[in-house]
Design an enzyme around this catalytic site. Structure first.
Site, short mmCIF file in Angstrom:
data_model
loop_
_atom_site.label_atom_id
_atom_site.label_comp_id
_atom_site.label_asym_id
_atom_site.label_seq_id
_atom_site.Cartn_x
_atom_site.Cartn_y
_atom_site.Cartn_z
N ARG A 24 -2.79 4.71 5.45
CA ARG A 24 -3.59 4.36 4.38
C ARG A 24 -4.45 5.04 4.20
NH1 ARG A 24 -2.60 -1.19 5.26
NH2 ARG A 24 -2.50 -2.53 6.64
N PHE B 136 9.84 3.20 -0.01
CA PHE B 136 8.60 2.30 0.38
C PHE B 136 7.84 3.45 0.13
CE2 PHE B 136 6.52 1.98 4.28
CZ PHE B 136 6.61 0.61 4.47
N VAL B 137 6.55 2.78 -0.62
CA VAL B 137 5.11 3.67 -0.85
C VAL B 137 4.27 3.75 0.32
CG1 VAL B 137 5.81 4.49 -2.92
CG2 VAL B 137 4.77 1.70 -2.52
N ASP C 297 5.67 -7.16 -5.03
CA ASP C 297 6.79 -6.93 -4.24
C ASP C 297 8.12 -7.40 -4.08
OD1 ASP C 297 8.69 -5.70 -2.85
OD2 ASP C 297 7.58 -4.29 -1.27
N GLU D 257 -5.14 -6.48 -6.34
CA GLU D 257 -4.47 -6.00 -5.34
C GLU D 257 -3.32 -4.88 -5.24
OE1 GLU D 257 -2.62 -6.65 -2.21
OE2 GLU D 257 -1.85 -8.88 -2.25
N ASP D 258 -3.13 -4.35 -4.23
CA ASP D 258 -2.27 -3.31 -4.24
C ASP D 258 -1.24 -3.10 -4.87
OD1 ASP D 258 -1.83 -4.00 -2.00
OD2 ASP D 258 -1.18 -2.19 -0.48
C1 PRP Z 1 0.96 -6.49 1.34
C2 PRP Z 1 -0.12 -6.19 -0.39
C3 PRP Z 1 0.56 -7.36 -0.27
C4 PRP Z 1 2.04 -7.77 -0.47
C5 PRP Z 1 2.95 -7.44 -1.15
O1 PRP Z 1 0.06 -6.77 2.05
O2 PRP Z 1 -0.83 -6.02 0.05
O3 PRP Z 1 -0.47 -8.61 -0.16
O4 PRP Z 1 2.10 -6.70 0.57
O5 PRP Z 1 4.31 -7.87 -1.00
P1 PRP Z 1 4.81 -9.17 -1.11
O6 PRP Z 1 4.61 -9.23 -2.66
O7 PRP Z 1 6.68 -8.85 -1.22
O8 PRP Z 1 4.06 -10.70 -0.82
P2 PRP Z 1 0.99 -6.94 3.77
O9 PRP Z 1 0.99 -7.83 4.31
O10 PRP Z 1 1.43 -5.89 3.99
O11 PRP Z 1 -0.88 -6.29 3.94
P3 PRP Z 1 -2.04 -5.34 4.16
O12 PRP Z 1 -2.17 -5.39 2.94
O13 PRP Z 1 -3.32 -5.35 5.09
O14 PRP Z 1 -1.31 -4.05 4.08
#
Ligand code: PRP
Length: 173
Positions: free
Chosen positions: A161, A148-149, A99, A95-96
């Site tokens: 991105r 916010f990053v 949160d 994961e990136d």
């Molecule tokens: C982001 C990130 C995680 C998630 C984390 O994805 O990649 O999957 O949010 O947030 P959380 O811990 O509050 O659940 P996003 O839904 O923004 O989709 P993306 O990866 O396509 O940008």
């Protein structure tokens, strides 16, 4: 809006090398699936996969969560599922960012039902202050404050991105 570098490309690449070496040490044998959670993890995933020397299989999964930041309903939907069974395999979810933890809490429960030999998570970024669901993250690149990053895969309305650094998106007066 202005961008301020929080974690530079050099810091990211150094940390990715360290994580790759650690993963090599921790997984001595057996099939290892690296599972990329689209889209945010895409650049971290490709760099990390190449920092790992042992054999891996790369897999992709799409997840979308609803009402993030507005509700604690924890509703998450799989938009692209894996094409194969995880039974008996080591699985490392890439994961990136973690949160609220809603996405990974849900995903962990879902994948555990598929009887992998082991299931762990590696996340480039962790914002522990924001957690509302418990998530065990085995490997964390960087713990960051509640800002916010964007960049290195992370977006604001699908922008930024492709930045090489992780940056804070700041309001300009
Ligand atoms: C982001 C990130 C995680 C998630 C984390 O994805 O990649 O999957 O949010 O947030 P959380 O811990 O509050 O659940 P996003 O839904 O923004 O989709 P993306 O990866 O396509 O940008």
């Amino acid at each position: 809006m202005a961008l301020r570098v929080l974690i530079s490309e050099e810091q990211i690449q150094q940390r990715v090398r360290e994580l790759g070496a650690q993963i090599d040490r921790d997984y001595p044998d057996g099939l290892l699936y690296l599972v990329c959670i689209l889209k945010g993890a895409c650049f971290f995933f490709t760099d990390l996969a190449r920092a790992i020397s042992r054999e891996v299989s790369i897999e992709f999964m799409g997840i979308s969560s609803y009402g993030k930041g507005k509700t604690t309903s924890g509703e998450v939907k799989v938009t692209k599922d894996l094409d194969l069974s995880l039974e008996g395999a080591h699985v490392l979810v890439v994961e990136d960012i973690v949160d609220s933890g809603v996405t990974l809490h849900y995903l962990s429960q879902l994948l555990l039902q598929r009887r992998p030999r082991s299931l762990k998570i590696v996340s480039l970024l962790d914002k522990p202050e924001r957690r509302i669901r418990p998530v065990e993250v085995a490997y964390v690149g960087f713990r960051i404050p509640d800002e916010f990053v964007v960049g290195y895969g992370l977006d604001y309305a699908e922008r930024h991105r492709n930045l090489r650094d992780v940056c804070v998106l700041e309001e300009t007066p």
